[in-house]
Design a protein around this motif. Sequence first.
Motif, PDB file in Angstrom:
ATOM      1  N   ASP A  70      29.662  53.174  71.458  1.00 28.17           N
ATOM      2  CA  ASP A  70      29.096  53.229  70.109  1.00 28.17           C
ATOM      3  C   ASP A  70      28.675  51.829  69.689  1.00 28.17           C
ATOM      4  N   PRO A  71      27.362  51.567  69.538  1.00 30.44           N
ATOM      5  CA  PRO A  71      26.919  50.231  69.126  1.00 30.44           C
ATOM      6  C   PRO A  71      27.511  49.800  67.789  1.00 30.44           C
ATOM      7  N   ALA A  72      27.788  50.770  66.919  1.00 32.07           N
ATOM      8  CA  ALA A  72      28.332  50.412  65.600  1.00 32.07           C
ATOM      9  C   ALA A  72      29.665  49.690  65.721  1.00 32.07           C
ATOM     10  N   SER A  97      36.322  55.371  59.952  1.00 29.18           N
ATOM     11  CA  SER A  97      35.174  56.211  60.307  1.00 29.18           C
ATOM     12  C   SER A  97      34.043  56.050  59.295  1.00 29.18           C
ATOM     13  N   GLU A  98      34.413  55.810  58.025  1.00 31.05           N
ATOM     14  CA  GLU A  98      33.380  55.608  57.001  1.00 31.05           C
ATOM     15  C   GLU A  98      32.601  54.315  57.257  1.00 31.05           C
ATOM     16  N   GLN A  99      33.289  53.269  57.674  1.00 33.06           N
ATOM     17  CA  GLN A  99      32.606  52.009  57.965  1.00 33.06           C
ATOM     18  C   GLN A  99      31.654  52.159  59.158  1.00 33.06           C
ATOM     19  N   LEU A 100      32.129  52.853  60.188  1.00 30.03           N
ATOM     20  CA  LEU A 100      31.284  53.074  61.357  1.00 30.03           C
ATOM     21  C   LEU A 100      30.053  53.895  61.003  1.00 30.03           C
ATOM     22  N   GLU A 101      30.253  54.914  60.190  1.00 27.51           N
ATOM     23  CA  GLU A 101      29.133  55.765  59.797  1.00 27.51           C
ATOM     24  C   GLU A 101      28.123  54.981  58.961  1.00 27.51           C
ATOM     25  N   ALA A 102      28.621  54.086  58.109  1.00 28.78           N
ATOM     26  CA  ALA A 102      27.717  53.267  57.284  1.00 28.78           C
ATOM     27  C   ALA A 102      26.868  52.352  58.170  1.00 28.78           C
ATOM     28  N   ILE A 103      27.471  51.808  59.226  1.00 31.33           N
ATOM     29  CA  ILE A 103      26.723  50.934  60.142  1.00 31.33           C
ATOM     30  C   ILE A 103      25.682  51.738  60.900  1.00 31.33           C
ATOM     31  N   ARG A 104      26.057  52.952  61.342  1.00 30.04           N
ATOM     32  CA  ARG A 104      25.082  53.810  62.038  1.00 30.04           C
ATOM     33  C   ARG A 104      23.896  54.126  61.134  1.00 30.04           C
ATOM     34  N   GLY A 132      20.029  53.182  61.655  1.00 27.49           N
ATOM     35  CA  GLY A 132      19.287  54.400  61.975  1.00 27.49           C
ATOM     36  C   GLY A 132      19.815  55.144  63.182  1.00 27.49           C
ATOM     37  N   LEU A 133      21.063  54.874  63.557  1.00 28.80           N
ATOM     38  CA  LEU A 133      21.635  55.497  64.746  1.00 28.80           C
ATOM     39  C   LEU A 133      22.282  56.846  64.457  1.00 28.80           C
ATOM     40  N   ASP A 134      22.277  57.257  63.199  1.00 27.61           N
ATOM     41  CA  ASP A 134      22.871  58.545  62.845  1.00 27.61           C
ATOM     42  C   ASP A 134      21.896  59.696  63.050  1.00 27.61           C
ATOM     43  N   GLN A 135      20.631  59.385  63.309  1.00 26.84           N
ATOM     44  CA  GLN A 135      19.613  60.412  63.509  1.00 26.84           C
ATOM     45  C   GLN A 135      19.615  60.889  64.961  1.00 26.84           C
ATOM     46  N   GLN A 157      14.792  59.355  66.182  1.00 25.28           N
ATOM     47  CA  GLN A 157      14.788  57.899  66.347  1.00 25.28           C
ATOM     48  C   GLN A 157      13.564  57.441  67.141  1.00 25.28           C
ATOM     49  N   PHE A 158      13.205  58.225  68.151  1.00 26.91           N
ATOM     50  CA  PHE A 158      12.072  57.836  68.998  1.00 26.91           C
ATOM     51  C   PHE A 158      10.757  57.923  68.226  1.00 26.91           C
ATOM     52  N   VAL A 159      10.594  58.958  67.438  1.00 26.88           N
ATOM     53  CA  VAL A 159       9.377  59.097  66.628  1.00 26.88           C
ATOM     54  C   VAL A 159       9.278  57.936  65.636  1.00 26.88           C
TER      55      VAL A 159
END
Length: 310
Positions: free
Chosen positions: A33-35, A45-52, A56-59, A64-66
Amino acid sequence: MLKYVLKRVGQTILTAFLAVATVFVLLRMAPGDPAANYAPPNPSSEQLEAIRQQFGLDQPIPVQFVTFLQHLFQGDVGTSFFFKRPALEVVLERLPYTITLAVAAIVVTSVVAIPLGVWMARRSNTAPELGANIGTIAGQSMPDFWIGFVLLILFAVNLHWFAPSGFDSAASIVLPTVTIAILQIALISRLVRREMVVNLASPYLTVARSRGVSERALTWRYAFANAALPVVTALGTRFAAMLNGVVIVEVVFNWPGVGELVVNALKQRDFPLIQATVLVTVVLALVVQLLVDLLYPLMDPRVRLGEASS
């Protein structure tokens, strides 16, 4: 000529796009996980999700590619996670160091390998040529990192002739250049020898010799002129490979080039920076290959561009 150039430019664009697209997908499919690299110790988990979300890694990967393509067509390959700056800008800052190292290495290779290969061909099947062959085989067999460490210990640590790492003066380029050039000299000199042996035994050279042409002219104006095409191709290919970043050498000598940059980007899982590096180096390598192809008809009028490309 124009049709051929346009065709090759199209191939360059397509190849660069496929390379970047492949890297884009593989990076996001790799485990980890890059985050986590950019979160504080013991993140929630909230901090990791905020970083994602920030990166833009949560998509989903297709989304992400588009988004990546939309930005790419606008000349934006993304913002580096680590440097917090446009990734392309970071790569272009490091690129001159890699180009300088590659140019220095290919110049040294050409200056040493071509005369060495011609000398070996002129003395084929003799004791001196056997010794030179053994030396070139040894040069091909030794890995870059081992050569680099030996040069560092000998010339930087023991003799103190050069700085052990980094780039603080013109002398700093000597050891990494020699490290790269040793392998290239071994490869190119053996290629030159092989091509020259064939040409020196050709009937047209016997005819030229019977007409009183000097041995020097026979060697360079006749034999080497016919052997030059594969040699130039090999030099162009090796130079293009160097532009992709001589990763091991740059890491050993802490050289501030693209290779050292991409190693750190991989450690930090800095996706935009890795993608920008791949895009720039692939385009540069393909441009070099195009220039080599365009040299063919200048070196040998019998070669047409259509035939060279095939």
